[in-house]
Design a protein around this motif. Structure first.
Motif, PDB file in Angstrom:
ATOM      1  N   THR A   1      -6.221  -2.805  11.471  1.00  0.00           N
ATOM      2  CA  THR A   1      -5.696  -1.769  12.369  1.00  0.00           C
ATOM      3  C   THR A   1      -4.195  -1.600  12.162  1.00  0.00           C
ATOM      4  O   THR A   1      -3.677  -0.479  12.139  1.00  0.00           O
ATOM      5  CB  THR A   1      -5.991  -2.135  13.836  1.00  0.00           C
ATOM      6  OG1 THR A   1      -7.406  -2.138  14.038  1.00  0.00           O
ATOM      7  CG2 THR A   1      -5.343  -1.135  14.787  1.00  0.00           C
ATOM      8  N   LYS A   2      -3.480  -2.711  11.998  1.00  0.00           N
ATOM      9  CA  LYS A   2      -2.032  -2.643  11.764  1.00  0.00           C
ATOM     10  C   LYS A   2      -1.730  -1.955  10.433  1.00  0.00           C
ATOM     11  O   LYS A   2      -0.795  -1.145  10.335  1.00  0.00           O
ATOM     12  CB  LYS A   2      -1.432  -4.058  11.785  1.00  0.00           C
ATOM     13  CG  LYS A   2       0.089  -4.078  11.764  1.00  0.00           C
ATOM     14  CD  LYS A   2       0.608  -5.485  11.992  1.00  0.00           C
ATOM     15  CE  LYS A   2       2.135  -5.513  12.004  1.00  0.00           C
ATOM     16  NZ  LYS A   2       2.657  -6.882  12.232  1.00  0.00           N
TER      17      LYS A   2
ATOM     18  N   GLY B   1      -0.123   3.219   7.657  1.00  0.00           N
ATOM     19  CA  GLY B   1      -0.450   4.269   6.700  1.00  0.00           C
ATOM     20  C   GLY B   1      -0.920   3.766   5.359  1.00  0.00           C
ATOM     21  O   GLY B   1      -1.061   4.544   4.411  1.00  0.00           O
ATOM     22  N   LEU B   2      -1.172   2.462   5.236  1.00  0.00           N
ATOM     23  CA  LEU B   2      -1.618   1.893   3.970  1.00  0.00           C
ATOM     24  C   LEU B   2      -3.137   1.895   3.833  1.00  0.00           C
ATOM     25  O   LEU B   2      -3.669   1.806   2.723  1.00  0.00           O
ATOM     26  CB  LEU B   2      -1.107   0.453   3.817  1.00  0.00           C
ATOM     27  CG  LEU B   2       0.412   0.284   3.728  1.00  0.00           C
ATOM     28  CD1 LEU B   2       0.775  -1.198   3.666  1.00  0.00           C
ATOM     29  CD2 LEU B   2       0.971   1.022   2.515  1.00  0.00           C
TER      30      LEU B   2
ATOM     31  N   VAL C   1      -2.685   8.164  -3.176  1.00  0.00           N
ATOM     32  CA  VAL C   1      -1.590   9.130  -3.249  1.00  0.00           C
ATOM     33  C   VAL C   1      -1.662   9.803  -4.611  1.00  0.00           C
ATOM     34  O   VAL C   1      -1.655   9.124  -5.641  1.00  0.00           O
ATOM     35  CB  VAL C   1      -0.218   8.448  -3.066  1.00  0.00           C
ATOM     36  CG1 VAL C   1       0.901   9.473  -3.139  1.00  0.00           C
ATOM     37  CG2 VAL C   1      -0.163   7.707  -1.737  1.00  0.00           C
ATOM     38  N   SER C   2      -1.720  11.129  -4.630  1.00  0.00           N
ATOM     39  CA  SER C   2      -1.866  11.858  -5.890  1.00  0.00           C
ATOM     40  C   SER C   2      -0.516  12.129  -6.545  1.00  0.00           C
ATOM     41  O   SER C   2       0.540  12.070  -5.902  1.00  0.00           O
ATOM     42  CB  SER C   2      -2.580  13.188  -5.645  1.00  0.00           C
ATOM     43  OG  SER C   2      -1.733  14.083  -4.938  1.00  0.00           O
ATOM     44  N   ALA C   3      -0.586  12.467  -7.824  1.00  0.00           N
ATOM     45  CA  ALA C   3       0.619  12.861  -8.557  1.00  0.00           C
ATOM     46  C   ALA C   3       1.262  14.077  -7.921  1.00  0.00           C
ATOM     47  O   ALA C   3       2.490  14.187  -7.852  1.00  0.00           O
ATOM     48  CB  ALA C   3       0.260  13.150 -10.019  1.00  0.00           C
ATOM     49  N   ARG C   4       0.444  14.996  -7.449  1.00  0.00           N
ATOM     50  CA  ARG C   4       0.983  16.210  -6.830  1.00  0.00           C
ATOM     51  C   ARG C   4       1.797  15.871  -5.581  1.00  0.00           C
ATOM     52  O   ARG C   4       2.884  16.423  -5.370  1.00  0.00           O
ATOM     53  CB  ARG C   4      -0.156  17.164  -6.470  1.00  0.00           C
ATOM     54  CG  ARG C   4       0.325  18.485  -5.866  1.00  0.00           C
ATOM     55  CD  ARG C   4      -0.853  19.361  -5.480  1.00  0.00           C
ATOM     56  NE  ARG C   4      -1.622  19.757  -6.645  1.00  0.00           N
ATOM     57  CZ  ARG C   4      -1.334  20.806  -7.407  1.00  0.00           C
ATOM     58  NH1 ARG C   4      -0.290  21.555  -7.124  1.00  0.00           N
ATOM     59  NH2 ARG C   4      -2.085  21.113  -8.443  1.00  0.00           N
ATOM     60  N   GLU C   5       1.285  14.962  -4.745  1.00  0.00           N
ATOM     61  CA  GLU C   5       1.997  14.601  -3.525  1.00  0.00           C
ATOM     62  C   GLU C   5       3.352  13.986  -3.845  1.00  0.00           C
ATOM     63  O   GLU C   5       4.371  14.324  -3.235  1.00  0.00           O
ATOM     64  CB  GLU C   5       1.167  13.616  -2.701  1.00  0.00           C
ATOM     65  CG  GLU C   5      -0.044  14.219  -2.020  1.00  0.00           C
ATOM     66  CD  GLU C   5      -0.839  13.171  -1.280  1.00  0.00           C
ATOM     67  OE1 GLU C   5      -0.810  13.183  -0.034  1.00  0.00           O
ATOM     68  OE2 GLU C   5      -1.492  12.328  -1.934  1.00  0.00           O
ATOM     69  N   VAL C   6       3.371  13.055  -4.810  1.00  0.00           N
ATOM     70  CA  VAL C   6       4.625  12.395  -5.172  1.00  0.00           C
ATOM     71  C   VAL C   6       5.596  13.403  -5.775  1.00  0.00           C
ATOM     72  O   VAL C   6       6.792  13.403  -5.471  1.00  0.00           O
ATOM     73  CB  VAL C   6       4.367  11.233  -6.149  1.00  0.00           C
ATOM     74  CG1 VAL C   6       5.688  10.649  -6.658  1.00  0.00           C
ATOM     75  CG2 VAL C   6       3.548  10.150  -5.462  1.00  0.00           C
TER      76      VAL C   6
ATOM     77  N   THR D   1       5.591   5.792   3.473  1.00  0.00           N
ATOM     78  CA  THR D   1       4.325   5.120   3.180  1.00  0.00           C
ATOM     79  C   THR D   1       3.718   5.623   1.874  1.00  0.00           C
ATOM     80  O   THR D   1       3.224   4.835   1.064  1.00  0.00           O
ATOM     81  CB  THR D   1       3.326   5.315   4.332  1.00  0.00           C
ATOM     82  OG1 THR D   1       3.844   4.669   5.493  1.00  0.00           O
ATOM     83  CG2 THR D   1       1.981   4.698   3.986  1.00  0.00           C
ATOM     84  N   LYS D   2       3.763   6.928   1.633  1.00  0.00           N
ATOM     85  CA  LYS D   2       3.238   7.473   0.379  1.00  0.00           C
ATOM     86  C   LYS D   2       4.023   6.928  -0.814  1.00  0.00           C
ATOM     87  O   LYS D   2       3.442   6.581  -1.849  1.00  0.00           O
ATOM     88  CB  LYS D   2       3.279   9.001   0.402  1.00  0.00           C
ATOM     89  CG  LYS D   2       2.287   9.637   1.369  1.00  0.00           C
ATOM     90  CD  LYS D   2       2.330  11.142   1.291  1.00  0.00           C
ATOM     91  CE  LYS D   2       1.400  11.783   2.320  1.00  0.00           C
ATOM     92  NZ  LYS D   2      -0.005  11.458   2.089  1.00  0.00           N
TER      93      LYS D   2
END
Length: 228
Positions: free
Chosen positions: A58-59, A64-65, A79-84, A162-163
């Motif tokens: 839960t923690k 966000g992990l 996490v996608s390449a597009r997001e980064v 987190t991302k």
């Protein structure tokens, strides 16, 4: 595929001890993005009951992990390449501004803190301690936003961290052949930040982003490339 979980420190069956062990397993790549965290398997490996394990999960979810999917279980967030690449495209524009706003503090009372983060990164990379190197890496960049005194900039960073942490869990391993490369990059960033040279800071930052920025027109499923 199930992964072997081991205590990263003295055995602590408290939720916090389990949390730190699982967090390290995520950040050092033992469990990759998209990997499942099977409660029965983890409990057996660590010799613990389900109760502290569920609190730890839960923690991790709150951080966000981890994402919990009903009837399927807990999984490491992907996490996608597009997001980064999209995050990088914004950082390239706003992080130099954050560095400019924080320059006075960094040249004054906060200077030791900036230099200490670089030293912490150096030590972690020398020890091949990926979770610690990621912590130092993110703490370095976070300083500019925190010391900027700009609430919107701080909120932007909080939304990205987190991302970026999950991306770096893969990215940091690409420096294994030359662990000091990442340190040198951040020494240069620190130097131009302390000089108050915003244009030079932007150039140093941009030097690490081009491949990542190009990824946003590529396959969203491809791994993100190295970035600061």
């Amino acid at each position: 595929m199930d992964h072997k979980f081991e205590w990263q420190e003295q055995r602590m069956t408290t939720p916090d001890g389990v949390y730190r062990t699982l967090r390290a397993a995520i950040l050092d790549g033992t469990v990759p993005p998209g990997g499942q965290l099977r409660e029965a398997h983890i409990a057996a490996d660590l010799g613990i009951s389900r109760s502290p394990l569920r609190e730890a999960l839960t923690k991790l979810e709150e951080e966000g992990l981890v994402v919990k999917i009903p009837y399927r279980g807990a999984f490491v967030v992907e996490v996608s390449a597009r997001e980064v690449a999209e995050i990088d495209s914004v950082r390239l524009r706003v992080e130099p501004y954050a560095a400019e706003l924080s320059a006075e503090a960094l040249r004054g009372p906060e200077r030791p803190q900036l230099l200490q983060t670089v030293e912490d990164l150096r030590r972690a990379m020398e020890k091949d301690d990926i979770p610690a190197s990621i912590d130092a890496h993110l703490r370095f960049h976070r300083l500019f936003y925190e010391l900027s005194g700009h609430g919107v900039l701080q909120s932007l960073w909080n939304g990205w961290e987190t991302k970026l942490r999950l991306h770096l869990s893969v990215d940091h391993r690409t420096y294994s052949d030359d662990p000091q490369q990442l340190v040198v990059e951040h020494e240069r960033l620190a130097a131009v930040a302390l000089e108050g040279d915003t244009d030079a800071f932007r150039q140093e930052l941009a030097a690490h982003f081009p491949m990542g920025l190009g990824a946003k027109t590529g396959d969203p499923g491809e791994p993100a490339s190295r970035h600061v």
